[in-house]
Scaffold this active site. Structure first.
Site, PDB file in Angstrom:
ATOM      1  N   ASP A   1      -7.972  -5.477   1.479  1.00  0.00           N
ATOM      2  CA  ASP A   1      -6.622  -5.731   1.974  1.00  0.00           C
ATOM      3  C   ASP A   1      -6.619  -6.153   3.437  1.00  0.00           C
ATOM      4  O   ASP A   1      -6.025  -7.168   3.797  1.00  0.00           O
ATOM      5  CB  ASP A   1      -5.762  -4.484   1.787  1.00  0.00           C
ATOM      6  CG  ASP A   1      -4.292  -4.772   2.054  1.00  0.00           C
ATOM      7  OD1 ASP A   1      -3.804  -5.817   1.596  1.00  0.00           O
ATOM      8  OD2 ASP A   1      -3.631  -3.963   2.718  1.00  0.00           O
TER       9      ASP A   1
ATOM     10  N   HIS B   1      -5.766  -9.920   4.702  1.00  0.00           N
ATOM     11  CA  HIS B   1      -4.619 -10.287   5.539  1.00  0.00           C
ATOM     12  C   HIS B   1      -4.987 -11.287   6.636  1.00  0.00           C
ATOM     13  O   HIS B   1      -4.111 -11.932   7.200  1.00  0.00           O
ATOM     14  CB  HIS B   1      -4.011  -9.037   6.182  1.00  0.00           C
ATOM     15  CG  HIS B   1      -3.125  -8.263   5.271  1.00  0.00           C
ATOM     16  ND1 HIS B   1      -2.090  -8.826   4.562  1.00  0.00           N
ATOM     17  CD2 HIS B   1      -3.111  -6.940   4.939  1.00  0.00           C
ATOM     18  CE1 HIS B   1      -1.481  -7.897   3.848  1.00  0.00           C
ATOM     19  NE2 HIS B   1      -2.085  -6.743   4.057  1.00  0.00           N
TER      20      HIS B   1
ATOM     21  N   ARG C   1      14.171 -13.997  10.224  1.00  0.00           N
ATOM     22  CA  ARG C   1      12.799 -13.500  10.324  1.00  0.00           C
ATOM     23  C   ARG C   1      12.224 -13.243   8.935  1.00  0.00           C
ATOM     24  O   ARG C   1      11.112 -13.652   8.629  1.00  0.00           O
ATOM     25  CB  ARG C   1      12.794 -12.223  11.167  1.00  0.00           C
ATOM     26  CG  ARG C   1      11.438 -11.817  11.694  1.00  0.00           C
ATOM     27  CD  ARG C   1      11.631 -10.694  12.704  1.00  0.00           C
ATOM     28  NE  ARG C   1      10.450  -9.878  12.784  1.00  0.00           N
ATOM     29  CZ  ARG C   1       9.748  -9.688  13.894  1.00  0.00           C
ATOM     30  NH1 ARG C   1      10.114 -10.284  15.009  1.00  0.00           N
ATOM     31  NH2 ARG C   1       8.691  -8.907  13.882  1.00  0.00           N
TER      32      ARG C   1
ATOM     33  N   ARG D   1      19.397 -10.104  15.035  1.00  0.00           N
ATOM     34  CA  ARG D   1      18.683  -8.838  14.841  1.00  0.00           C
ATOM     35  C   ARG D   1      17.814  -8.491  16.041  1.00  0.00           C
ATOM     36  O   ARG D   1      17.480  -7.321  16.244  1.00  0.00           O
ATOM     37  CB  ARG D   1      17.840  -8.889  13.572  1.00  0.00           C
ATOM     38  CG  ARG D   1      16.822 -10.010  13.545  1.00  0.00           C
ATOM     39  CD  ARG D   1      16.021 -10.034  12.254  1.00  0.00           C
ATOM     40  NE  ARG D   1      14.999  -8.999  12.250  1.00  0.00           N
ATOM     41  CZ  ARG D   1      14.218  -8.729  11.197  1.00  0.00           C
ATOM     42  NH1 ARG D   1      14.363  -9.406  10.067  1.00  0.00           N
ATOM     43  NH2 ARG D   1      13.295  -7.790  11.270  1.00  0.00           N
TER      44      ARG D   1
ATOM     45  N   SER E   1       0.812  -1.218   0.000  1.00  0.00           N
ATOM     46  CA  SER E   1       0.000   0.000   0.000  1.00  0.00           C
ATOM     47  C   SER E   1       0.845   1.268   0.000  1.00  0.00           C
ATOM     48  O   SER E   1       0.480   2.263  -0.636  1.00  0.00           O
ATOM     49  CB  SER E   1      -0.948  -0.010   1.205  1.00  0.00           C
ATOM     50  OG  SER E   1      -1.892  -1.051   1.064  1.00  0.00           O
TER      51      SER E   1
ATOM     52  N   ASP F   1      -4.582  -0.584  -5.365  1.00  0.00           N
ATOM     53  CA  ASP F   1      -3.143  -0.343  -5.231  1.00  0.00           C
ATOM     54  C   ASP F   1      -2.324  -1.618  -5.379  1.00  0.00           C
ATOM     55  O   ASP F   1      -1.145  -1.571  -5.706  1.00  0.00           O
ATOM     56  CB  ASP F   1      -2.836   0.339  -3.895  1.00  0.00           C
ATOM     57  CG  ASP F   1      -3.430  -0.413  -2.708  1.00  0.00           C
ATOM     58  OD1 ASP F   1      -4.264  -1.322  -2.911  1.00  0.00           O
ATOM     59  OD2 ASP F   1      -3.076  -0.083  -1.555  1.00  0.00           O
TER      60      ASP F   1
END
Length: 525
Positions: free
Chosen positions: A413, A417, A159, A194, A68, A454
């Protein structure tokens, strides 16, 4: 067509149906399975085509799914906006690193003083926060500038990559450093997960462990090579992300940063690079007590991109200044514009659509409709706040105040998800219901609009290979419909998101600024 304000359609609207892609495979396709009488009728009645929203079409690497932020940036800019990952990769491919003084100056200063060069970053092929190719390219730059000692402080991923995948990256890095400088003069000098080096929640005890192993060569673990250190971490039950700070000492002594050394932080994504950078550069830093703080070469630690505007460190690839975006152009012409969305996509129709600008333009009004707060995930309320948004939008159209309206419907969207197919179907149906009211209002007002998305999401709710729920975006094209009373209007094929800003200006009978390199997609038979 006469170029006068009195003859142009008003309003001209851009309706962005977030996460609404076109997938010819109908299985687990919420867009196909939903009842969408409005979209079906629009495609029959008005010119329609498909747009690209991924990879090179939006300034990302080939095949990389859009998102997006990227989508709205391209929509508003009217040109392909190259993302940092792509900008840096392109600079490497075009041999432009050597002409970047922010990179070369500290290296040259360290070389002149006989000091070392330190490279910091997430050593990973993940491409989300960094890319190991960028790190090794800067190592090659240091070799070209005459550096003799180069040390890599490798943050391990696990990750955005598989949890135990760092070995290949470490082996590749050590081999390349040995090739460039000789194995005794350049190697991975520290490893740390990390989890420690890239915290973003002010957990300074974690950041301190990364800082100390990089600057002082002091970690909770010691190993003779990066690979041996990784093996020991795996034996302790750690995965890459959580590898304890390990000082690599092939000759028995740790690598320590010293006055006059050069240091370059080579992550390109900002959010998880800020804290460690502040520990290096801020005089009034209070996150933890720094036992050592060497005076680094030239202007100190270099940031590959701008991690935050208030961090006092040089930036190798500063933010691109987007001039004459759609919003700015409309404002300069003395016209009024509305940006409207619910909370989840509000930043996208404002900040990102305006090319990274926080403030409103002259004549711009922003309408925020709160997203539902009474559910944990939006599959529990797939209509979200679409109906409330539509009430506000229709009222704004009927009021006749605005020349340009930009609206985002988040449902496809945000519910996509969740991976919940049935909820995604309901989300698409809710958007279709709302779209009907908006189109009626635009037609009633004598306006025109473009209906598009988008990027895709809800059109593929199950991964075709694994059979598991798919919660990510897709690389499918998205619909584009031109709602207009003009007879004989057409839409060109093979367009991209960057083509819509010049197209909208043309619909408004306004000239397109030269900075907009996108194509005008509308025409006549």
């Amino acid at each position: 067509m006469a170029d006068t304000h009195t003859q142009r359609p008003r309003p001209v609207a851009l309706l962005i149906l977030d996460g609404y892609g076109q997938n010819d495979d109908t299985e687990y396709n919420a867009v196909y399975s939903a009842r969408t009488p409005v979209m079906d009728a629009l495609k029959q009645r008005y010119p329609s085509t498909l747009l690209h929203t991924d990879g090179k079409y939006v300034g990302l690497p080939d095949g990389q799914m859009g998102n997006s932020e990227v989508g709205h940036m391209n929509l508003g800019a009217g040109r392909i906006v190259y993302q940092d990952f792509t900008r840096i990769t392109k600079a490497i491919e075009d041999n432009e690193l050597a002409s970047n003084p922010v990179l070369t100056a500290p290296i040259d200063a360290a070389v002149a003083a006989g000091r070392a060069v330190h490279l910091l970053g997430l050593l990973s092929p993940g491409g989300v926060h960094s890319h190991e190719d960028h790190i090794l390219a800067v190592a090659a730059l240091a070799a070209e500038r005459g550096a003799k000692h180069v040390y890599l402080h490798a943050f391990l991923d696990g990750r955005d990559t598989a949890p135990k995948s760092a070995r290949a990256s470490l082996e590749r890095a050590n081999a390349r450093l040995a090739e460039l400088f000789g194995a005794d003069n350049a190697y991975v000098a520290s490893i740390v997960g990390r989890y420690y080096a890239m915290d973003r929640d002010n957990r300074w005890d974690r950041v301190e462990q990364a800082y100390r192993v990089i600057v002082e060569g002091e970690g909770s673990q010691v190993a003779t090579s990066a690979e041996a250190g990784l093996d020991a971490a795996y034996e302790r039950g750690e995965t890459d992300e959580f590898v304890a700070a390990t000082s690599i000492r092939p000759h028995g002594e740790p690598v320590r940063m010293a006055d006059g050394d050069a240091a370059l932080f080579l992550n390109f994504r900002a959010d998880r690079a800020r804290e460690l950078t502040r520990a290096f550069v801020e005089d009034d830093f209070s996150g933890f007590t720094r036992q050592a703080r060497p005076k680094l070469a030239h202007e100190g630690l270099v940031m590959l991109t701008e991690y935050a505007a208030d961090i006092p460190a040089p930036v190798a690839f500063p933010p691109t200044d987007l001039v004459n975006t759609l919003g700015e152009t409309v404002a300069k012409r003395g016209l009024k514009q509305l940006r409207i969305a619910e909370t989840e996509k509000y930043a996208h129709v404002t900040f990102f659509f305006s090319g990274g600008r926080e403030d409103e333009f002259e004549g711009e009004h922003r309408e925020l409709i709160p997203s539902p707060q009474d559910v944990k995930t939006y599959d529990e309320k797939p209509e979200m706040s679409a109906y409330e948004l539509t009430d506000k939008l229709v009222a704004a159209i009927d009021a006749g105040t605005y020349d340009l309206i930009v609206c985002n419907y988040a449902n496809g969207d945000m519910v996509g998800h969740s991976g919940n197919f049935d909820a995604a179907v309901k989300a698409i149906e809710a958007v279709d219901d709302c779209l009907g009211r908006v189109i009626e209002a635009i037609e009633r007002a004598g306006g025109e609009c473009l209906v598009t998305a988008d990027h895709g999401n809800a059109e593929q709710m199950v991964h075709p290979e694994t059979g598991n729920p798919q919660t990510a975006h897709t690389t499918f094209q998205v619909p584009l419909i031109y709602v207009t009373p003009r007879q004989g209007a057409t839409l060109a094929d093979d367009g991209s998101l960057c083509d819509l800003a010049p197209t909208l200006l043309t619909m408004m009978h306004e000239p397109v600024p030269e900075e907009m390199t996108g194509r005008v997609l509308i025409g006549n038979t």
